[in-house]
Design a protein around this motif. Structure first.
Motif, short mmCIF file in Angstrom:
data_model
loop_
_atom_site.label_atom_id
_atom_site.label_comp_id
_atom_site.label_asym_id
_atom_site.label_seq_id
_atom_site.Cartn_x
_atom_site.Cartn_y
_atom_site.Cartn_z
N ILE A 2 36.96 49.78 38.50
CA ILE A 2 37.53 50.54 39.62
C ILE A 2 39.00 50.76 39.33
CG2 ILE A 2 38.11 50.49 42.06
CD1 ILE A 2 35.70 48.66 42.48
N VAL A 3 39.46 51.97 39.53
CA VAL A 3 40.88 52.27 39.40
C VAL A 3 41.40 52.47 40.81
CG1 VAL A 3 42.58 53.87 38.47
CG2 VAL A 3 40.50 53.37 37.18
N THR A 4 42.36 51.63 41.22
CA THR A 4 42.85 51.70 42.59
C THR A 4 44.25 51.10 42.70
OG1 THR A 4 42.35 51.15 44.88
CG2 THR A 4 41.84 49.47 43.24
N HIS A 5 44.91 51.46 43.77
CA HIS A 5 46.18 50.84 44.14
C HIS A 5 46.04 50.14 45.50
CE1 HIS A 5 48.64 52.64 40.95
NE2 HIS A 5 47.81 53.65 41.05
N ASP A 6 44.82 50.10 46.02
CA ASP A 6 44.53 49.52 47.33
C ASP A 6 44.44 47.99 47.21
OD1 ASP A 6 43.30 48.55 49.69
OD2 ASP A 6 42.26 50.45 49.99
N ALA A 7 45.37 47.28 47.84
CA ALA A 7 45.42 45.81 47.75
C ALA A 7 44.15 45.15 48.28
CB ALA A 7 46.64 45.29 48.50
N ARG A 8 43.47 45.78 49.24
CA ARG A 8 42.23 45.19 49.75
C ARG A 8 41.15 45.16 48.68
NH1 ARG A 8 41.59 49.19 54.56
NH2 ARG A 8 42.29 50.45 52.82
N VAL A 9 41.11 46.15 47.85
CA VAL A 9 40.12 46.21 46.77
C VAL A 9 40.54 45.30 45.63
CG1 VAL A 9 39.03 47.70 45.06
CG2 VAL A 9 39.42 48.55 47.37
N THR A 10 41.79 45.30 45.26
CA THR A 10 42.26 44.52 44.11
C THR A 10 42.26 43.02 44.37
OG1 THR A 10 44.57 44.77 44.77
CG2 THR A 10 43.68 46.41 43.25
N ALA A 11 42.20 42.60 45.63
CA ALA A 11 42.21 41.17 45.96
C ALA A 11 41.00 40.43 45.40
CB ALA A 11 42.28 40.97 47.47
N ILE A 12 39.95 41.15 45.06
CA ILE A 12 38.75 40.50 44.52
C ILE A 12 38.61 40.68 43.01
CG2 ILE A 12 37.50 40.64 46.70
CD1 ILE A 12 35.95 43.04 45.46
N ALA A 13 39.62 41.26 42.38
CA ALA A 13 39.56 41.52 40.94
C ALA A 13 39.52 40.23 40.14
CB ALA A 13 40.78 42.34 40.52
N ASP A 14 38.80 40.26 39.00
CA ASP A 14 38.79 39.10 38.12
C ASP A 14 39.61 39.34 36.86
OD1 ASP A 14 37.09 40.83 36.85
OD2 ASP A 14 35.46 39.39 36.61
N ARG A 15 40.09 40.57 36.69
CA ARG A 15 41.02 40.84 35.60
C ARG A 15 41.83 42.10 35.89
NH1 ARG A 15 37.64 43.10 30.45
NH2 ARG A 15 36.29 44.48 31.60
N LEU A 16 42.97 42.19 35.27
CA LEU A 16 43.89 43.31 35.41
C LEU A 16 44.06 43.95 34.04
CD1 LEU A 16 46.24 44.96 36.73
CD2 LEU A 16 47.71 43.03 36.15
N ILE A 17 43.78 45.23 33.95
CA ILE A 17 43.96 45.96 32.70
C ILE A 17 45.06 46.99 32.95
CG2 ILE A 17 42.91 47.48 31.00
CD1 ILE A 17 40.20 46.16 31.72
N SER A 18 46.13 46.88 32.19
CA SER A 18 47.27 47.78 32.35
C SER A 18 47.19 48.92 31.34
CB SER A 18 48.59 47.03 32.13
OG SER A 18 48.71 45.99 33.07
N MET A 19 47.55 50.11 31.81
CA MET A 19 47.56 51.30 30.95
C MET A 19 48.93 51.94 31.00
SD MET A 19 43.93 53.09 31.92
CE MET A 19 44.04 54.27 30.59
#
Length: 46
Positions: A2-19
């Motif tokens: 998922i590509v997002t800037h929404d903190a509610r969605v990113t709160a459940i992320a298990d990794r961060l990939i930076s581009m």
């Protein structure tokens, strides 16, 4: 993936990939999700 800037969605992320300019530049594993800190981890907040 998922590509997002929404903190509610990113709160459940298990990794961060930076581009930058369309290229993958870094991957960070998050052991307990981002916990609302994704902006800080991505260098967007200090």
């Amino acid at each position: 993936m998922i590509v997002t800037h929404d903190a509610r969605v990113t709160a459940i992320a298990d990794r961060l990939i930076s581009m930058r300019d369309g290229a993958l530049v870094e991957e960070t594993r998050l052991t307990r999700g981002a916990g609302g800190r994704l902006g800080e981890l991505a260098g967007l907040e200090g």
